[in-house]
Design an enzyme around this catalytic site. Structure first.
Site, PDB file in Angstrom:
ATOM      1  N   SER A   1       0.815  -1.214   0.000  1.00  0.00           N
ATOM      2  CA  SER A   1       0.000   0.000   0.000  1.00  0.00           C
ATOM      3  C   SER A   1       0.847   1.262   0.000  1.00  0.00           C
ATOM      4  O   SER A   1       0.323   2.356  -0.205  1.00  0.00           O
ATOM      5  CB  SER A   1      -0.921   0.012   1.228  1.00  0.00           C
ATOM      6  OG  SER A   1      -0.146  -0.019   2.419  1.00  0.00           O
TER       7      SER A   1
ATOM      8  N   HIS B   1      -2.660  -3.186  -6.134  1.00  0.00           N
ATOM      9  CA  HIS B   1      -3.031  -2.784  -4.774  1.00  0.00           C
ATOM     10  C   HIS B   1      -4.536  -2.859  -4.565  1.00  0.00           C
ATOM     11  O   HIS B   1      -5.289  -2.065  -5.112  1.00  0.00           O
ATOM     12  CB  HIS B   1      -2.524  -1.365  -4.504  1.00  0.00           C
ATOM     13  CG  HIS B   1      -2.877  -0.861  -3.143  1.00  0.00           C
ATOM     14  ND1 HIS B   1      -3.173   0.453  -2.887  1.00  0.00           N
ATOM     15  CD2 HIS B   1      -3.008  -1.508  -1.942  1.00  0.00           C
ATOM     16  CE1 HIS B   1      -3.455   0.600  -1.609  1.00  0.00           C
ATOM     17  NE2 HIS B   1      -3.365  -0.571  -1.017  1.00  0.00           N
TER      18      HIS B   1
ATOM     19  N   GLU C   1      -5.490  -0.352  -7.692  1.00  0.00           N
ATOM     20  CA  GLU C   1      -4.432   0.442  -8.308  1.00  0.00           C
ATOM     21  C   GLU C   1      -3.427  -0.501  -8.960  1.00  0.00           C
ATOM     22  O   GLU C   1      -2.893  -1.398  -8.296  1.00  0.00           O
ATOM     23  CB  GLU C   1      -3.724   1.306  -7.261  1.00  0.00           C
ATOM     24  CG  GLU C   1      -4.581   2.449  -6.731  1.00  0.00           C
ATOM     25  CD  GLU C   1      -3.914   3.210  -5.601  1.00  0.00           C
ATOM     26  OE1 GLU C   1      -4.110   4.434  -5.513  1.00  0.00           O
ATOM     27  OE2 GLU C   1      -3.196   2.566  -4.797  1.00  0.00           O
TER      28      GLU C   1
ATOM     29  N   ASN D   1      -3.772   6.423  -1.178  1.00  0.00           N
ATOM     30  CA  ASN D   1      -3.179   6.580   0.150  1.00  0.00           C
ATOM     31  C   ASN D   1      -2.401   7.887   0.271  1.00  0.00           C
ATOM     32  O   ASN D   1      -2.278   8.446   1.367  1.00  0.00           O
ATOM     33  CB  ASN D   1      -2.279   5.392   0.484  1.00  0.00           C
ATOM     34  CG  ASN D   1      -3.100   4.174   0.876  1.00  0.00           C
ATOM     35  OD1 ASN D   1      -4.283   4.289   1.183  1.00  0.00           O
ATOM     36  ND2 ASN D   1      -2.487   3.004   0.845  1.00  0.00           N
TER      37      ASN D   1
END
Length: 761
Positions: A456, A477, A489, A527
């Site tokens: 992540s 991800h 992702e 993130n």
């Protein structure tokens, strides 16, 4: 299940051929077959309007001359009836009256079906959604195939609209008010057997041939039509099976109770941010109490208002972006990749096991490996229990569940990876450990196998550096919980090949996820932006803002949950672990208060939902309870003496506008390939207020210059992190937008919660 082969087999006569529809006659049965040759599915649009008139004139003549005694409406597409309205037609229109007239055109066409002096039948062989469902509702009878492709429903509210061609007028009269609202308000659909159970269709026929040219479905349709020849088209529906049904569906007091309960449910779920369901509820309640003409007038009026709302344009934009993400070749620049058949997963923990479940649902073979046999067995048990719960809830048969469970194997040996097409590493977030795993994998897996990581935050570039073939290293991800979060992702490093990216992208599509390609950087897209968002929330807490008040401010803005509730979901330890990574890679704007990080480190019993306590308390089922007063007390010790009293709008602006700044940096650095990709990531990966269309879409609707002015005020008051990015300043100066080809925001109107109709309640 081709209608054309069947019509040839029964020697049907073609009597009218138009661009998108044809009329056939066989044994006094008229077949109207829709088939838009330039589209994969049939849709309702203005191109059909003049064709409808010609079809109806033709049929009326045939009925008058006693050549046709029943009319069947169906589709020339093999597994699709009519998929709904053409959103490309509706989307650019910004005139309320023009949009209202589109609804009136559809109503008039379907109303005319009801004027035929013979029965009409909708033979549904696939998806009958939106306008397709409304056409079927206008018919005397409805029959459908017992086939997985059959869906009958009214999904318009998902696009910020509502049914506009008789859906809210007719459905409740056929299936009853309660069942109608279950379909209309969530924008839902029902499968064949459920449709029969609630009275939406009159018969369900076998939908699959056992041999070529069997025509089993069409033969049943033909027999059903023969039984209705020359019968009266008038029909009375009886959806009330009990006295309770009668009271709720057929009395004004019962209607009021059903409507009030539905409105309360909408308030809880939509909070007035999505006006479509409220307008649809108002129209449906009106339809059970008013003459058809009046009911249609209100339906069309509501449709016009919704069609010119910013919420509808934003949700349609979001839908178009999601559909665009399925265009694999375009997104992957022509690279082919492969559809993986066997997946290897390193790490049998919760994340690895959840990925395994997803793969098994799509009939992919999986091998899970962990260093401890007990961890492997725990992971396999998670897979088994997940499918068993689906059986208990009636979502699948036990036989189907066992087949899915058997697709997932596991162990401590690496031999199971030798024939994999794709490996996903889902081990702990420690770089040196992941590097070691990658080096071991490269020696085992076949040369064509793509090696992926589910990290992540760690660098794909650094991970790939230990491989002799770094071109096959890619990030894939997933977001937690894997089964619910739609975004994946697909991260490329400087050495990653287009084929490796394409394989990761195809894999995400196989799992029915929404993939977005991005370049390697700390935090990637989601993130990275969430990091600045949650960091600002912590800043607010340390300045003295109450946690529930901050969460409430962002809920009112339109977020699915507040930032502190989100941190509980993610895990306070995970968020605290990622923060230094982002600060190291992206600079001081990600600097976290060291005292807060230490507080999280010292209180490992308060890590959020997974430990039962974080900022809030959670019960055994994970349901949020009261604020964790003990944690709040410790957090309050960090609060500065000069406590700030801020309005909810200021709190929301601080959290949202720092995200906007970060998004501009991501675009400037070319981390994502397009503006739509960033907005799609924000909505699908964070739940960012879908009714805005995404973070950048929100900025367009609010006004770039308005955002810039507000950020300058915030910068003066709270610090330079709020100074608007040069990209925003330039856009404001030039009057530019992130989405220049979308409808002009000034021509649209955002419908506030106060204007969601409640007159019937």
């Amino acid at each position: 299940m081709s209608i054309y082969n069947f019509l040839d087999a029964v020697s049907a006569k073609l009597v009218l051929k138009l661009q998108d529809a044809s009329v056939y006659i066989v044994a006094n049965i008229g077949f109207v077959v829709f088939n838009m040759l330039d589209r994969p599915v049939n849709v309702m649009n203005l191109r059909l309007t003049p064709q409808f008139r010609k079809i109806f004139c033709n049929l009326e003549g045939l009925i008058k001359s006693r050549k046709v005694g029943v009319v069947v409406f169906t589709s020339g597409k093999e597994s699709s009836f009519i998929a709904g309205a053409d959103i490309d037609m509706l989307y650019p229109k910004t005139n309320t009256s023009e949009i209202e007239n589109i609804a009136k055109e559809g109503q008039a066409a379907f109303r005319r079906i009801g004027t035929f002096s013979v029965p009409t039948i909708a033979a549904i062989n696939g998806a009958a959604l939106g306008g397709g469902c409304e056409l079927a509702l206008a018919c005397t009878f409805r029959v459908c195939a017992d086939h997985k492709k059959v869906q009958i429903g009214l999904p318009e509210v998902k696009l910020g609209l509502m049914p506009g061609s008789g859906g809210t007028v007719r459905l409740a009269k056929i299936v009853g008010l309660q069942e109608a609202l279950k379909i209309i308000l969530p924008g839902g659909d029902v499968r064949a057997r459920k449709a029969k159970k609630i009275g939406l269709v009159d018969a369900v026929f076998p939908g699959t041939d056992s041999f070529r040219n069997q025509h089993v479905f069409w033969k049943h349709v033909m027999k059903f039509a023969e039984s209705k020849l020359w019968k009266s088209p008038n029909r009375t529906y009886s959806p009330n099976k009990t006295w309770t049904d009668y009271f709720l569906n057929a009395t004004s007091v019962g209607n009021w109770l059903v409507g009030r309960q539905a409105a309360q449910g909408l308030d809880k779920m939509a909070k007035g941010k999505y006006p479509g369901p409220y307008f649809a509820l108002d129209s449906t309640l009106n339809s059970v109490q008013s003459p058809e003409e009046d009911a249609e007038a209100l339906e069309a009026k509501h449709f016009g208002v919704l069609g010119n709302s910013s919420q509808s344009k934003a949700l349609i934009s979001l839908f178009k972006m999601m559909e665009g993400s399925k265009k694999f070749k375009e997104k992957c620049h022509g690279a082919s990749g492969v559809d993986p058949k066997k997946i290897g997963i390193v790490g049998a923990g919760v994340m690895g096991s959840q990925i395994a479940v997803l793969c098994a649902k799509k009939n992919l073979r999986v091998y899970m490996r962990d260093i401890k046999e007990e961890v492997v067995q725990k992971g396999l048990e998670l897979v088994r229990s997940t499918f068993q719960r689906r059986v208990e809830k009636g979502r699948m048969t036990s036989e189907a569940a066992e087949k899915n469970i058997a697709l997932v194997t596991g162990g401590t040996s690496v031999d199971g990876f030798k024939d994999c097409d794709l490996i996903i590493e889902a081990a702990v977030e420690v770089m040196h450990l992941k590097k070691k795993i990658f080096q071991e994998l490269e020696k085992i897996v076949p040369p064509s196998c793509v090696i992926a990581t589910n990290t992540s935050s760690l660098s794909i570039t650094e991970l790939a550096s230990v491989l002799e073939t770094p071109e096959r290293c890619v990030g894939i991800h997933f977001f937690n919980p894997v089964g619910k979060m739609p975004l994946v992702e697909v991260i490329k490093g400087p050495s990653t090949s287009l084929d490796a990216v394409a394989t990761g992208y195809r894999f995400a599509l196989q799992l029915a996820k929404v993939p977005v390609i991005c370049s390697d950087c700390p935090g990637f897209i989601v993130n990275r932006i969430l990091g600045i968002y949650m960091g600002e929330a912590v800043n607010l807490a340390i300045e003295g803002c109450k946690l529930p008040f901050v969460d409430a401010a962002l809920l009112e803005f339109g977020m699915p949950m507040g930032p502190f509730r989100l941190m509980d979901e993610v895990g306070l330890d995970v968020a605290a672990h990622v923060a230094p990574v982002l600060e190291k890679g992206l600079g001081e704007r990600y600097t976290s208060d060291e005292r807060y990080l230490q507080l999280v480190k010292e209180n490992q019993q308060w890590l959020g939902k997974k430990t039962g306590k974080g900022f809030y308390k959670y019960d055994a089922k994970g349901k949020q309870g009261a604020l964790n007063q003990a944690f709040e007390t410790k957090l309050n010790r960090l609060v500065s003496r000069n406590k700030r009293k801020l309005s909810k709008s200021t709190i929301a602006d601080r959290c949202v506008l720092v995200m906007l700044n970060e998004a501009c940096m991501i675009l400037e650095e070319k981390i994502v390939e397009s503006v739509p990709d960033l907005d799609l990531s924000m909505v699908m990966g964070t739940g960012f207020a879908p009714f805005t269309g995404g973070l950048l879409s929100y900025a367009d609707y609010r006004g770039i210059s308005v955002c810039v002015d507000r950020m300058r005020v915030l910068a003066e008051r709270f610090g330079k992190r709020f100074e608007p990015h040069p990209m925003l300043i330039k856009m404001a100066r030039e009057g530019a937008r992130f989405f220049p080809n979308r409808p002009e925001p000034k021509a649209l109107r955002q419908i506030p919660p106060s204007e969601c109709p409640r007159s019937k309640l």
